[in-house]
Design an enzyme around this catalytic site. Structure first.
Site, PDB file in Angstrom:
ATOM      1  N   CYS A  58       0.829  -1.209   0.000  1.00  0.00           N
ATOM      2  CA  CYS A  58       0.000   0.000   0.000  1.00  0.00           C
ATOM      3  C   CYS A  58       0.861   1.256   0.000  1.00  0.00           C
ATOM      4  O   CYS A  58       0.528   2.254  -0.645  1.00  0.00           O
ATOM      5  CB  CYS A  58      -0.916   0.017   1.223  1.00  0.00           C
ATOM      6  SG  CYS A  58      -2.063  -1.368   1.288  1.00  0.00           S
ATOM      7  N   ARG A 135      -7.740  -4.034  -3.208  1.00  0.00           N
ATOM      8  CA  ARG A 135      -7.215  -2.914  -4.003  1.00  0.00           C
ATOM      9  C   ARG A 135      -8.183  -2.626  -5.160  1.00  0.00           C
ATOM     10  O   ARG A 135      -8.028  -3.138  -6.269  1.00  0.00           O
ATOM     11  CB  ARG A 135      -5.823  -3.237  -4.520  1.00  0.00           C
ATOM     12  CG  ARG A 135      -4.854  -3.581  -3.418  1.00  0.00           C
ATOM     13  CD  ARG A 135      -3.439  -3.862  -3.931  1.00  0.00           C
ATOM     14  NE  ARG A 135      -2.691  -4.531  -2.889  1.00  0.00           N
ATOM     15  CZ  ARG A 135      -2.197  -3.918  -1.811  1.00  0.00           C
ATOM     16  NH1 ARG A 135      -2.361  -2.612  -1.664  1.00  0.00           N
ATOM     17  NH2 ARG A 135      -1.536  -4.585  -0.887  1.00  0.00           N
TER      18      ARG A 135
END
Length: 221
Positions: A58, A135
């Site tokens: 991330c 995601r």
């Protein structure tokens, strides 16, 4: 029993975001204060989720989005992140990224502890996690219509350049009533919509396009 199961499936389909329909509305706390979908009317919005703050994949994605933020804005688009973390966690992570990598996160991040926004956008996938967002990336047009959505597994990072490319393609298709081929880039020929009648198909070859067959022709804008 079967009827009850069918109703549950139908309800979940209705709740899932759909292309070319209004994007799910939200009114959420972010690192820049309260934000709603209406705040972005008149602009393109790239809304993207990540599994958790202070995680390595991330972090690479957020730095990539931050480094390209100026390019998105030049195309009339704003960035908005989201994870199922608190606003304090987001702020601490943003500060940590700046301290460790020298990259400033200049776009807001939604704090979605209730998972309300994440669930409305289908960001929570039970096959991956019940408590974290996958995601997911959504491109919403200036009228609030959901134009594209892409889901990645939690283990693999996205290509931010692909979303810039996709934004170019969407804007070009809107402006010119055309389609774009695989991996199309600005300046390359676009695809002319195929004819819808037999007579139009017969006439296509003589219309001055880059002609391959009646259903496959290109033109340069």
């Amino acid at each position: 029993m079967n009827n009850h199961m069918n109703v549950q499936v139908q309800e979940s389909v209705v709740q899932f975001p759909q292309l070319n329909r209004p994007a799910p509305d939200f009114d959420a706390l972010t690192t820049d204060g309260q934000k709603t979908l209406a705040d972005y009317k008149g602009k393109w919005l790239v809304l993207f989720s990540h599994p958790a703050d202070f995680t390595p994949v991330c972090t690479t994605e957020f730095m990539a989005f931050a480094n390209k933020a100026g390019e998105f804005r030049a195309k009339g688009a704003e960035l908005l992140g989201l994870s199922i973390d608190s606003v304090h966690s987001h702020i601490a992570w943003m500060r940590n990224i700046k301290e460790n990598f020298g990259v400033e996160i200049t776009f807001p991040i939604i704090a979605d502890l209730s998972m309300q926004v994440a669930k409305s956008y289908g960001m929570v996938q039970p096959g991956a996690s019940d408590t974290s967002a996958v995601r997911a990336t959504f491109i919403i047009d200036p009228e609030g219509v959901l134009r594209a959505m892409v889901y990645y597994p939690m283990s693999n990072g996205r290509s931010v350049d692909e979303f810039l490319r996709l934004l170019d393609a969407l804007q070009t298709s809107d402006a010119n009533s055309c389609a774009t081929p695989e991996n199309w880039r600005v300046g390359e020929p676009v695809i002319v919509p195929p004819p819808k009648t037999a007579a139009a198909a017969d006439a296509r070859k003589a219309e001055g396009y880059e002609y391959t067959d009646w259903y496959f022709s290109k033109k340069t804008l």
